[in-house]
Design an enzyme around this catalytic site. Structure first.
Site, PDB file in Angstrom:
ATOM      1  N   ASP A 152      -8.224  -4.030  -7.208  1.00  0.00           N
ATOM      2  CA  ASP A 152      -7.892  -3.347  -5.865  1.00  0.00           C
ATOM      3  C   ASP A 152      -8.588  -1.833  -5.678  1.00  0.00           C
ATOM      4  O   ASP A 152      -8.287  -1.229  -6.571  1.00  0.00           O
ATOM      5  CB  ASP A 152      -6.355  -3.104  -5.773  1.00  0.00           C
ATOM      6  CG  ASP A 152      -5.735  -2.625  -4.531  1.00  0.00           C
ATOM      7  OD1 ASP A 152      -6.301  -1.858  -3.651  1.00  0.00           O
ATOM      8  OD2 ASP A 152      -4.687  -3.292  -4.091  1.00  0.00           O
ATOM      9  N   HIS A 202      -6.753  -6.013  -0.988  1.00  0.00           N
ATOM     10  CA  HIS A 202      -5.628  -4.994  -0.820  1.00  0.00           C
ATOM     11  C   HIS A 202      -4.300  -5.636  -0.095  1.00  0.00           C
ATOM     12  O   HIS A 202      -4.731  -6.166   0.982  1.00  0.00           O
ATOM     13  CB  HIS A 202      -5.957  -3.693  -0.165  1.00  0.00           C
ATOM     14  CG  HIS A 202      -5.045  -2.639  -0.289  1.00  0.00           C
ATOM     15  ND1 HIS A 202      -4.528  -1.976  -1.248  1.00  0.00           N
ATOM     16  CD2 HIS A 202      -4.525  -2.101   0.940  1.00  0.00           C
ATOM     17  CE1 HIS A 202      -3.786  -1.151  -0.935  1.00  0.00           C
ATOM     18  NE2 HIS A 202      -3.907  -1.158   0.410  1.00  0.00           N
ATOM     19  N   SER A 220       1.008  -1.170   0.085  1.00  0.00           N
ATOM     20  CA  SER A 220       0.063   0.060  -0.047  1.00  0.00           C
ATOM     21  C   SER A 220       0.755   1.122  -0.052  1.00  0.00           C
ATOM     22  O   SER A 220       1.661   1.493  -0.851  1.00  0.00           O
ATOM     23  CB  SER A 220      -1.035  -0.207   1.220  1.00  0.00           C
ATOM     24  OG  SER A 220      -2.059   0.865   1.158  1.00  0.00           O
TER      25      SER A 220
END
Length: 504
Positions: free
Chosen positions: A437, A466, A212
Site C-alpha cells: 500500500d 489502497h 485509510s
C-alpha cells in the site's frame, strides 16, 4: 435518567470534552434521527434515507454553538431476526464523505451482499465535510485552476514561491472558515461526533468500518470509547503512533508511493502489447520523464503541467482500478492523442459543484492534519527532509511536501495526538492491510495490531491497492463476512495471496 448539566463540571481539557460528549450523546439518543428522503441534489435515491445529527462545535462547551452532521442509511436487506444493528462507515481523507456507503446495497455490490442482510449501512459527512458545516480555505474556481507550478523545485526562488503559497493557504483557512471552527477540526472531535451519531441511531454499541484515514478515526474511537465498540474493521491503516501523526506519516508515504509506482510501471511493461510504452520499467519511466519535461516546458493543452500530471498519475499507485485507465491515457498521448490526457488531467472549470467539493476535501484534509498535531515550524527541517527523500523517491515527495506545508504556519493551536491503546471492553478488532500500500504503508497496520490487544491482522501479500475490503478476494471477503456476521476471527493472523491483477 436526565443528562447531566454541562455546568456541573469545572475540570479542564479532555475531562470537560468527555463530559460534553456524554451530554451530546444523551441528547442525540433522546432526539433520535428524523429520517426522510434525501435532498434531490445529493444523488441518493430511495430507499436510502437521510437525516441530521446535532453536535457541539466545541465539546468543552456542549451548550455552545451547535453544528449539524449529515447522515444517511439503508435498512438491512434480511429479516428483522437477521438484523445486527448499524454498520457505520468512513472512507478516509481526512475530507472524504461516507454518504455513498448505502449505495453498495442499492447497487447490489456482491462483496457486501451477505453483510447487508444483517446491517443497516450508515454513512455520514464528518464535521467540515460536504453537507456537515463545510469549511473552505480558498475560492474553489481559483483552487482548481491550472497549470500550477512544477512541484519539483529547480531553484531557491521556486521553493520561496511555494512557501508563500502555503502561508497564504493557511491564512485562507483562517479567513474563510473562522478560528472557532478551524480550532475544532480534529480527529478526536470527529470521534466524539461518531459517538453522538451512534447514540442518535439508538445503538448502545457501534459496528464500524474505516478505510485509510477512517482507520485512524477507528483507532482513536477504540481508545476513547472502547466500551462502545461491538465490531470494528480497519482497512489500510494509518500508523497511529504519536511520532508519526502527521509529519512523519507523510514522509513514509513518499517512500511507499515510489515502490508502488514501480509496481505499476512493471505491469505496464509486462503489458507492452497493449500500451506500447516500453518492455521494461526503465523504458516506461523514461517515457514518464519525457512527458513530464514536455509538460514543464509547454503545458499540454495549455493546462496540464507537471503538477496536473502527478495528480492524475498518482491514482495508479493508489488504486489498482486506475492501472488500466491511467496506462491507456498515457499510451494514447504517446501515440499522438493529447486530448485524452487533457480531458483526464485538466480541471473542468464548468463543474462548479465538483470544484467546490474538491476544494472542501482539501480544506478538511489540511485542517485536520494541521490541527491534530504539532508540525515542524523550521523550513530548514522541511527542506532537508524532503530534499533527501526526493533523491531516491522523486515521484511524490515534493508534491506531498507542498500539500502539507500550510501546517508549518498554521494559525490555530495544534493539539497532541491521542495515545492509541486498548481500553477496557474493546472487543477483537479486525485489521486488513496489503503489504505494498502506498498511501498507508504496511508498518501502520503492524503498529495498530500491537496497540490493540487481541486484534487480528489479515495481510494481503504482494498487493498494494489502497482499500482492500472492497476488492474481490475470497480469502479476505469471507473472513470479513464471518467476523461481521458472527464476531469470529481466525485463531491467529492470516496471510492471503493477492487479488487478481488488472487486465488491460
Amino acid at each position: 435518567m436526565a443528562a447531566p448539566s454541562a455546568t456541573a463540571d469545572t475540570r479542564h481539557g479532555q475531562d470537560r470534552e468527555a463530559r460534553g460528549a456524554a451530554i451530546a450523546a444523551a441528547r442525540a439518543a433522546r432526539a433520535g434521527i428524523d429520517w426522510t428522503d434525501c435532498p434531490a441534489d445529493w444523488g441518493l435515491v430511495k430507499p436510502i434515507q437521510c437525516g441530521w445529527v446535532t453536535v457541539p462545535l466545541d465539546y468543552a462547551h456542549p451548550d455552545g454553538k451547535q453544528i449539524k452532521l449529515a447522515v444517511d442509511r439503508i435498512g438491512n436487506t434480511g429479516t428483522k431476526q437477521e438484523r445486527q444493528g448499524a454498520l457505520v462507515y468512513n472512507p478516509g481523507g481526512p475530507g472524504g464523505s461516507g454518504l455513498r456507503f448505502p449505495t453498495r446495497v442499492t447497487g447490489k455490490n456482491p462483496v457486501w451482499a451477505n453483510v447487508a442482510k444483517a446491517y443497516d449501512f450508515v454513512g455520514f459527512d464528518p464535521r467540515g465535510v460536504g453537507h456537515s458545516a463545510p469549511i473552505s480555505c480558498a475560492d474553489p474556481q481559483e483552487f482548481v485552476k491550472a497549470p500550477k507550478a512544477d512541484p519539483v523545485p529547480d531553484t531557491e526562488a521556486d521553493k520561496s514561491a511555494q512557501r508563500k503559497l502555503a502561508r497564504e493557504y493557511a491564512q485562507g483557512c483562517l479567513e474563510r472558515t473562522g478560528r472557532a471552527m478551524l480550532q475544532q477540526m480534529t480527529t478526536p472531535n470527529t470521534v466524539r461526533d461518531l459517538d453522538v451519531i451512534r447514540a442518535g441511531l439508538g445503538e448502545k454499541k457501534i459496528n464500524y468500518l474505516g478505510v485509510s484515514y477512517g482507520t485512524y478515526i477507528g483507532a482513536v474511537y477504540g481508545t476513547m470509547f472502547p466500551g462502545h465498540v461491538r465490531r470494528m474493521i480497519v482497512d489500510s491503516v494509518v500508523n497511529p503512533s504519536r511520532e508519526k501523526i502527521w509529519y512523519e506519516a507523510n514522509l513514509d508515504q513518499d517512500v511507499a508511493f515510489e515502490g508502488r509506482w514501480k509496481d505499476w510501471e512493471d505491469w505496464v511493461a509486462t503489458n507492452d502489447a497493449s500500451f506500447h510504452l516500453g518492455t521494461t520499467r526503465a523504458a516506461v519511466q523514461a517515457k514518464w520523464l519525457q512527458l513530464r519535461a514536455t509538460a514543464k516546458k509547454h503545458p499540454i493543452g495549455g493546462v496540464v503541467g507537471p503538477a496536473e500530471l502527478i495528480s492524475f498519475f498518482q491514482s495508479a499507485p493508489y488504486y489498482d482500478s486506475s492501472w488500466v485507465p491511467v496506462a491507456t491515457v498515457f499510451s494514447q498521448y504517446v501515440a499522438g492523442d493529447t486530448q485524452a490526457l487533457v480531458d483526464a488531467a485538466a480541471p473542468d472549470l464548468s463543474d462548479t459543484a465538483g470544484n467546490i467539493s474538491a476544494e472542501n476535501g482539501n480544506a478538511v484534509y489540511t485542517a485536520v492534519e494541521c490541527t491534530d498535531a504539532k508540525w515542524p515550524t523550521s523550513w530548514q527541517k522541511w527542506d532537508r527532509d524532503n530534499s533527501r527523500l526526493h533523491k531516491d523517491y522523486p515521484f511524490m515527495t515534493w508534491a506531498n511536501a507542498w500539500l502539507n506545508l500550510p501546517c508549518a504556519t498554521w494559525p490555530v493551536k495544534q493539539q497532541t495526538p491521542v495515545n492509541v491503546k486498548t481500553g477496557k471492553g474493546l472487543p477483537t478488532v479486525l485489521i486488513v492491510q496489503s503489504t505494498r500500500d502506498a498511501a498507508t504503508p504496511f508498518d501502520g497496520a503492524v503498529e495498530l495490531h500491537q496497540r490493540f490487544k487481541g486484534s487480528r491482522l489479515i495481510i494481503e501479500k504482494d498487493a498494494g491497492s489502497h482499500g482492500v475490503t472492497g476488492l474481490v478476494n475470497p480469502c479476505i471477503n469471507n473472513r470479513v463476512d464471518t467476523y461481521l456476521l458472527t464476531g469470529r476471527t481466525d485463531g491467529s493472523d492470516v496471510t492471503c495471496t493477492p487479488h487478481a491483477t488488472p487486465k488491460p
